[in-house]
Design a protein around this motif. Sequence first.
Motif, mmCIF file in Angstrom:
data_model
loop_
_atom_site.group_PDB
_atom_site.id
_atom_site.type_symbol
_atom_site.label_atom_id
_atom_site.label_comp_id
_atom_site.label_asym_id
_atom_site.label_seq_id
_atom_site.Cartn_x
_atom_site.Cartn_y
_atom_site.Cartn_z
ATOM 1 N N LYS A 1 0.985 -1.222 0.097
ATOM 2 C CA LYS A 1 0.092 0.121 0.191
ATOM 3 C C LYS A 1 0.958 1.251 0.056
ATOM 4 O O LYS A 1 0.896 2.066 0.925
ATOM 5 N N ASP B 1 0.964 4.174 -1.878
ATOM 6 C CA ASP B 1 0.667 5.564 -1.752
ATOM 7 C C ASP B 1 0.175 6.043 -0.666
ATOM 8 O O ASP B 1 0.521 6.951 -0.164
ATOM 9 N N ARG B 2 -0.485 5.022 0.180
ATOM 10 C CA ARG B 2 -0.823 5.454 1.711
ATOM 11 C C ARG B 2 0.534 5.538 2.394
ATOM 12 O O ARG B 2 0.473 6.478 3.202
ATOM 13 N N GLU C 1 3.426 6.608 1.402
ATOM 14 C CA GLU C 1 4.027 7.781 0.893
ATOM 15 C C GLU C 1 3.385 9.134 1.514
ATOM 16 O O GLU C 1 4.120 9.833 2.096
#
Length: 466
Positions: free
Chosen positions: A79, A81-82, A84
Amino acid sequence: MTLDPNEQPSHSILKFESMLKTDEVYFFDSEDFEEIIHHYLNNGKIALAKKAIRMGLEQHPDSLELQLLQVEVLVFENKLDRAEFILDQLQLLDSRNEEIFIQRANICSKKDNHRGAIELLRQALELSENDFEVYSLLGMEYLFLDEYGKAQSCFMKCLEADPEDYASLYNVVYCFEFQEDYEGAIRYLNNYLESSPYCQVAWHQLGKQYDAIDLLEESLAAFDFAIISDDSFLGAYFEKGKVLEKLGRYQEAIENYLVTTRMDDPTSHAYLRIGRCHEKLGMEEQARDYYYLTVHEDPLLDKGWLAITDYYFRKKNYTKAREYINKAINIDGENAAYWTRCGRIHQALGELDQADFAYKQAVDLGNYELGTWLQWARVLLANQEVAAAAEVLKQGAEFHPEAAELKYLMAGVCRILGKDRMACIHLRTAMEQAPGKLRQFRKQYPDLYGASWAQRIIGECRKASK
């Protein structure tokens, strides 16, 4: 804070697990939550780690360390994107936290951006107090890029910080091996052993390096020292057995393999090697019994079925051999050597169509050995497929242009096809290359051997060679 997965649960962990069994909610310090989360992560209990992270952030929403552990789990679960997004928020709060750079590097690595990961880890090195952990990550990134020299340097730095970091020791040796620098590995391991003389891992690796360059007595000595350092080290007994096999000391090899079966659950590989040692000693029945133990222990070990196949082939029990080669092929149908054996077995049974198919499979999978072309051609000839035999011999000659055996066989094929001129050319060439192999032509084509045209060529070649 990294915990030993085998370590006994602490009071905080026991308290947390007790809480999970009730509807009560206990308060924990953020450090306690960190310990609990690390414990579950190290033991692969991701669901419990996530539960501890959630509860920890409910009680300590501003804890940077807990949020970083949340990022670690998000990265593990892809996961990204979360992860980052959270890292962006954390970096605004603490721009000099090395763990933020490490987690960003892990994300880059997940995205196959290994150069980017290395740059981030270099930045983490400037901030980190535990440099060796970052060097370990750096080493892995260099391995992804096949930059073995740089990877090796990183793992060596890890060992300078912690000589008992055996994972790094294995990686250092792996880099030497990949570069085929066995002498370099031997020098490094001997230097390492100067300061850690009872390190069984180093002795074991040293034995493997000596073995790789055929210094077998030195290899045996190293494995002996590994066993002295840890008499329960199964790998040392097994590798010592392999070296003893190379030295022809099969009974001693058996004894070392048997040690591994007594100290732990027996492995199919140990049984297989014991069987082969018995075979080398001429103890065929004992070899067969161990081969059966091999496939009983691991029915998917194709080499075990192959060993049984070869046993029955030697005994000329071709029906049994066919049964067991089929088992090996069912496991690894892409193995050209298995199809070659299959061809020989069908050939021995007179099952010519099946033999033809098996040899074709072997060649299609890359077996271009001279014997394969010869046997395949003989099968086709026996099956009255003379033109097909000629084509096989022609293909074989492309891989073995100097092989007189192919030319002798081709001379007979051409004669059968009515290509008398080509038959003479092939026979003459074969005689000039290898007159001693004429008996193959005589055995394969006794009628043609006695024919006047053949005797004339044979006589001329013999006269010319005197």
